[in-house]
Motif scaffolding. Structure first.
Motif, PDB file in Angstrom:
ATOM      1  N   SER A   1       0.862  -1.181   0.000  1.00 14.33           N
ATOM      2  CA  SER A   1       0.000   0.000   0.000  1.00 14.33           C
ATOM      3  C   SER A   1       0.899   1.232   0.000  1.00 14.33           C
ATOM      4  CB  SER A   1      -0.884  -0.002   1.242  1.00 14.33           C
ATOM      5  OG  SER A   1      -0.067   0.147   2.402  1.00 14.33           O
ATOM      6  N   LEU A   2       0.310   2.410  -0.118  1.00 16.80           N
ATOM      7  CA  LEU A   2       1.131   3.623  -0.080  1.00 16.80           C
ATOM      8  C   LEU A   2       1.766   3.796   1.297  1.00 16.80           C
ATOM      9  CD1 LEU A   2       1.911   5.889  -2.062  1.00 16.80           C
ATOM     10  CD2 LEU A   2       0.198   7.316  -0.939  1.00 16.80           C
ATOM     11  N   ALA A   3       1.036   3.466   2.353  1.00 13.99           N
ATOM     12  CA  ALA A   3       1.612   3.551   3.699  1.00 13.99           C
ATOM     13  C   ALA A   3       2.760   2.565   3.863  1.00 13.99           C
ATOM     14  CB  ALA A   3       0.533   3.290   4.750  1.00 13.99           C
ATOM     15  N   GLU A   4       2.610   1.364   3.315  1.00 13.41           N
ATOM     16  CA  GLU A   4       3.704   0.387   3.388  1.00 13.41           C
ATOM     17  C   GLU A   4       4.895   0.835   2.550  1.00 13.41           C
ATOM     18  OE1 GLU A   4       1.356  -3.798   4.189  1.00 13.41           O
ATOM     19  OE2 GLU A   4       1.334  -2.933   2.172  1.00 13.41           O
ATOM     20  N   LEU A   5       4.631   1.431   1.388  1.00 16.02           N
ATOM     21  CA  LEU A   5       5.733   1.972   0.590  1.00 16.02           C
ATOM     22  C   LEU A   5       6.463   3.055   1.373  1.00 16.02           C
ATOM     23  CD1 LEU A   5       7.376   2.177  -2.003  1.00 16.02           C
ATOM     24  CD2 LEU A   5       5.601   3.691  -2.930  1.00 16.02           C
ATOM     25  N   ALA A   6       5.724   3.888   2.088  1.00 19.09           N
ATOM     26  CA  ALA A   6       6.375   4.889   2.946  1.00 19.09           C
ATOM     27  C   ALA A   6       7.260   4.216   3.984  1.00 19.09           C
ATOM     28  CB  ALA A   6       5.320   5.764   3.629  1.00 19.09           C
ATOM     29  N   GLY A   7       6.783   3.100   4.561  1.00 18.68           N
ATOM     30  CA  GLY A   7       7.593   2.365   5.524  1.00 18.68           C
ATOM     31  C   GLY A   7       8.850   1.791   4.908  1.00 18.68           C
ATOM     32  N   VAL A   8       8.740   1.261   3.690  1.00 19.50           N
ATOM     33  CA  VAL A   8       9.911   0.734   2.978  1.00 19.50           C
ATOM     34  C   VAL A   8      10.916   1.854   2.722  1.00 19.50           C
ATOM     35  CG1 VAL A   8      10.692  -0.258   0.787  1.00 19.50           C
ATOM     36  CG2 VAL A   8       8.652  -1.183   1.917  1.00 19.50           C
ATOM     37  N   LEU A   9      10.430   2.998   2.252  1.00 17.77           N
ATOM     38  CA  LEU A   9      11.313   4.131   1.962  1.00 17.77           C
ATOM     39  C   LEU A   9      11.921   4.710   3.235  1.00 17.77           C
ATOM     40  CD1 LEU A   9       9.081   5.836  -0.734  1.00 17.77           C
ATOM     41  CD2 LEU A   9      11.378   4.930  -1.135  1.00 17.77           C
ATOM     42  N   ASP A  10      11.173   4.682   4.312  1.00 19.89           N
ATOM     43  CA  ASP A  10      11.647   5.257   5.568  1.00 19.89           C
ATOM     44  C   ASP A  10      12.910   4.565   6.069  1.00 19.89           C
ATOM     45  OD1 ASP A  10      11.392   6.955   7.871  1.00 19.89           O
ATOM     46  OD2 ASP A  10      10.571   5.260   8.981  1.00 19.89           O
ATOM     47  N   ARG A  11      13.013   3.272   5.834  1.00 19.70           N
ATOM     48  CA  ARG A  11      14.148   2.508   6.337  1.00 19.70           C
ATOM     49  C   ARG A  11      15.260   2.370   5.298  1.00 19.70           C
ATOM     50  NH1 ARG A  11      12.414  -2.414   6.763  1.00 19.70           N
ATOM     51  NH2 ARG A  11      14.222  -3.103   7.930  1.00 19.70           N
ATOM     52  N   ALA A  12      15.055   2.910   4.102  1.00 18.91           N
ATOM     53  CA  ALA A  12      16.062   2.811   3.049  1.00 18.91           C
ATOM     54  C   ALA A  12      17.173   3.833   3.266  1.00 18.91           C
ATOM     55  CB  ALA A  12      15.424   3.039   1.682  1.00 18.91           C
ATOM     56  N   ALA A  13      18.385   3.457   2.872  1.00 17.16           N
ATOM     57  CA  ALA A  13      19.505   4.400   2.948  1.00 17.16           C
ATOM     58  C   ALA A  13      19.378   5.497   1.908  1.00 17.16           C
ATOM     59  CB  ALA A  13      20.824   3.650   2.757  1.00 17.16           C
ATOM     60  N   CYS A  14      18.700   5.171   0.796  1.00 16.10           N
ATOM     61  CA  CYS A  14      18.584   6.098  -0.326  1.00 16.10           C
ATOM     62  C   CYS A  14      17.528   5.546  -1.272  1.00 16.10           C
ATOM     63  CB  CYS A  14      19.942   6.209  -1.030  1.00 16.10           C
ATOM     64  SG  CYS A  14      19.980   7.310  -2.459  1.00 16.10           S
ATOM     65  N   ALA A  15      16.871   6.414  -2.015  1.00 10.10           N
ATOM     66  CA  ALA A  15      15.915   5.998  -3.044  1.00 10.10           C
ATOM     67  C   ALA A  15      16.377   6.525  -4.387  1.00 10.10           C
ATOM     68  CB  ALA A  15      14.524   6.510  -2.727  1.00 10.10           C
ATOM     69  N   VAL A  16      16.271   5.669  -5.406  1.00  4.72           N
ATOM     70  CA  VAL A  16      16.560   6.062  -6.788  1.00  4.72           C
ATOM     71  C   VAL A  16      15.228   6.045  -7.522  1.00  4.72           C
ATOM     72  CG1 VAL A  16      17.919   5.599  -8.855  1.00  4.72           C
ATOM     73  CG2 VAL A  16      18.806   4.928  -6.600  1.00  4.72           C
ATOM     74  N   VAL A  17      14.805   7.199  -8.022  1.00  2.00           N
ATOM     75  CA  VAL A  17      13.441   7.307  -8.546  1.00  2.00           C
ATOM     76  C   VAL A  17      13.360   8.491  -9.501  1.00  2.00           C
ATOM     77  CG1 VAL A  17      12.731   8.661  -6.524  1.00  2.00           C
ATOM     78  CG2 VAL A  17      10.988   7.448  -7.838  1.00  2.00           C
ATOM     79  N   ALA A  18      12.474   8.394 -10.477  1.00  3.75           N
ATOM     80  CA  ALA A  18      12.246   9.503 -11.399  1.00  3.75           C
ATOM     81  C   ALA A  18      11.354  10.556 -10.739  1.00  3.75           C
ATOM     82  CB  ALA A  18      11.615   8.984 -12.694  1.00  3.75           C
ATOM     83  N   ASN A  19      10.967  11.568 -11.507  1.00  4.44           N
ATOM     84  CA  ASN A  19      10.075  12.608 -10.991  1.00  4.44           C
ATOM     85  C   ASN A  19       8.645  12.072 -10.987  1.00  4.44           C
ATOM     86  OD1 ASN A  19       8.837  14.978 -10.207  1.00  4.44           O
ATOM     87  ND2 ASN A  19       8.832  15.839 -12.271  1.00  4.44           N
ATOM     88  N   THR A  20       8.312  11.396  -9.897  1.00  8.41           N
ATOM     89  CA  THR A  20       6.995  10.791  -9.736  1.00  8.41           C
ATOM     90  C   THR A  20       6.686  10.714  -8.249  1.00  8.41           C
ATOM     91  OG1 THR A  20       5.641   8.936 -10.547  1.00  8.41           O
ATOM     92  CG2 THR A  20       7.840   8.402  -9.678  1.00  8.41           C
ATOM     93  N   GLY A  21       5.471  10.314  -7.907  1.00  5.46           N
ATOM     94  CA  GLY A  21       5.011  10.382  -6.529  1.00  5.46           C
ATOM     95  C   GLY A  21       5.947   9.814  -5.482  1.00  5.46           C
ATOM     96  N   PRO A  22       6.511   8.605  -5.669  1.00  2.00           N
ATOM     97  CA  PRO A  22       7.398   8.052  -4.646  1.00  2.00           C
ATOM     98  C   PRO A  22       8.642   8.887  -4.357  1.00  2.00           C
ATOM     99  CG  PRO A  22       6.532   6.302  -5.998  1.00  2.00           C
ATOM    100  CD  PRO A  22       6.099   7.591  -6.655  1.00  2.00           C
ATOM    101  N   ALA A  23       9.056   9.744  -5.281  1.00  2.00           N
ATOM    102  CA  ALA A  23      10.162  10.659  -4.967  1.00  2.00           C
ATOM    103  C   ALA A  23       9.753  11.596  -3.831  1.00  2.00           C
ATOM    104  CB  ALA A  23      10.550  11.466  -6.204  1.00  2.00           C
ATOM    105  N   HIS A  24       8.517  12.088  -3.880  1.00  2.00           N
ATOM    106  CA  HIS A  24       8.030  12.988  -2.837  1.00  2.00           C
ATOM    107  C   HIS A  24       7.686  12.215  -1.564  1.00  2.00           C
ATOM    108  CE1 HIS A  24       8.196  15.931  -5.941  1.00  2.00           C
ATOM    109  NE2 HIS A  24       7.292  15.301  -6.672  1.00  2.00           N
ATOM    110  N   LEU A  25       7.288  10.957  -1.713  1.00  2.00           N
ATOM    111  CA  LEU A  25       7.055  10.129  -0.530  1.00  2.00           C
ATOM    112  C   LEU A  25       8.375   9.868   0.192  1.00  2.00           C
ATOM    113  CD1 LEU A  25       4.858   8.669   1.054  1.00  2.00           C
ATOM    114  CD2 LEU A  25       5.293   6.642  -0.355  1.00  2.00           C
ATOM    115  N   ALA A  26       9.452   9.621  -0.569  1.00  2.00           N
ATOM    116  CA  ALA A  26      10.774   9.469   0.046  1.00  2.00           C
ATOM    117  C   ALA A  26      11.160  10.732   0.801  1.00  2.00           C
ATOM    118  CB  ALA A  26      11.818   9.136  -1.018  1.00  2.00           C
TER     119      ALA A  26
END
Length: 344
Positions: A244-269
């Motif tokens: 879910s989006l909340a779970e994706l936020a949890g995954v990103l929260d514990r990541a050292a870094c996110a590699v992502v284009a200009n899309t929603g998960p970049a702002h969630l990170a």
């Protein structure tokens, strides 16, 4: 303390997340904040601190796949808003969007005070017509906050104005395994902002070869893409369609870094405070739309011919703004942000 305030943001999840600081400003004085969001942004709105209720409506003038104008649907929305006896509404838009269709519906719903940024003459539709010089290239989060301030709301003492989500977030270790890991998110909502799948595969392989653990994320419609990218190297975790989006936020929260284009998960990170390697196609200006408030490395030719075109499909053969980026560029950017060079 004011009464019942409606925040309107009718486009995508990333846009809603960027409106988060402005919504917190409303919540600091309002008795209750309701958000009117589009289907693509409603889940993000539920993650925002200060939001008491989320209403969902697909606006014919805002959605990428707009529905026909349906008088019955308009009437239902106006009736639902009127039933809430709203004291005030603040309509948040991007620079290329007009707030006036929403303002008209809010007037019909009896909202007593309406504020928005509008270059167009609003007639009697707005009580507060805020104007922002577009040449200033304000980050979208600051642009939205400037509207909240014009309407008479500001962040409370101690709020730094960065993006944020409600906490606690879901514990996602059962999905990712233990840290440290990087997140690679290859999907986009707009094709012109996409890096080629084979480039993603090469980048994941390079990161794994350098000693990094990689988790690949994506929505249910991106399962084929995330599977292909995750197969690029052994040990990569494929979470395509599994969060879910909340779970994706949890995954990103514990990541050292996110590699992502200009899309929603970049702002969630950015909203969970994770550094971002941003594969940024310049179809929209990076000063406005790059990840806000976190360490970021921007990759991509920001002077490419597509610059500021707002194109949804790349107008330049070969997509040169992003094909100029290599797997080694991504590895170097990740290691700059994390301070790690595992297999130098």
């Amino acid at each position: 303390m004011t009464g019942r305030v409606l925040a309107v943001r009718l486009d995508n999840a990333g846009d809603v997340l960027l409106t988060g600081p402005a919504i917190r400003a409303l919540a600091a004085r309002a008795g209750r904040v309701t958000v009117l969001a589009g289907p693509s942004g409603a889940e993000a709105a539920r993650l925002l601190p200060g939001v008491g209720e989320v209403l969902t409506w697909r606006a014919p003038w805002a959605d990428f796949d707009p529905p026909p104008v349906d008088p019955a649907a308009v009437t239902r929305l106006v009736t639902e808003l009127r039933s809430r006896d709203l004291d005030e509404a603040v309509i948040f838009t991007s620079f290329h969007q007009s707030p006036l269709p929403a303002a008209l519906l809010l007037r019909l719903a009896g909202v007593r005070r309406i504020s928005a940024i509008s270059e167009d003459y609003p007639g009697s539709l707005l009580d507060v017509r805020h104007r922002v010089p577009e040449h200033a290239d304000l980050p979208e989060a600051e642009r939205a906050l400037s509207l909240a301030r014009a309407a008479g709301y500001d962040l409370p003492a101690g709020d730094d104005g960065r993006l944020a989500v409600r906490r606690p977030l879901p514990d996602t270790r059962r999905l990712t395994g233990e840290e440290p890991y990087l997140v690679c998110h290859p999907g986009v909502s707009v094709p012109a902002r996409a890096w080629l799948p084979e480039r993603w595969r090469a980048a994941v392989a390079e990161l794994v070869a350098a000693g990094h653990r990689v988790v690949v994320t994506g929505s249910p419609r991106e399962i084929e893409l995330t599977g292909a990218v995750a197969e690029a190297a052994p040990g990569v975790v494929d979470l395509g369609g599994r969060t879910s989006l909340a779970e994706l936020a949890g995954v990103l929260d514990r990541a050292a870094c996110a590699v992502v284009a200009n899309t929603g998960p970049a702002h969630l990170a950015a909203a969970v405070g994770t550094p971002v390697v941003s594969l940024f196609a310049p179809v929209v200006p990076a000063p406005r739309w790059a990840p806000y408030g976190v360490p970021t490395v921007l990759l991509g030719d920001q002077e490419a011919p597509c610059r500021n075109s707002r194109a949804r499909v790349c107008p330049v053969p070969g997509h040169p703004c992003l094909t100029s980026v290599t797997a080694l560029d991504v590895r170097a950017a990740v290691e700059k942000l994390t301070g790690e060079s595992l297999n130098a």
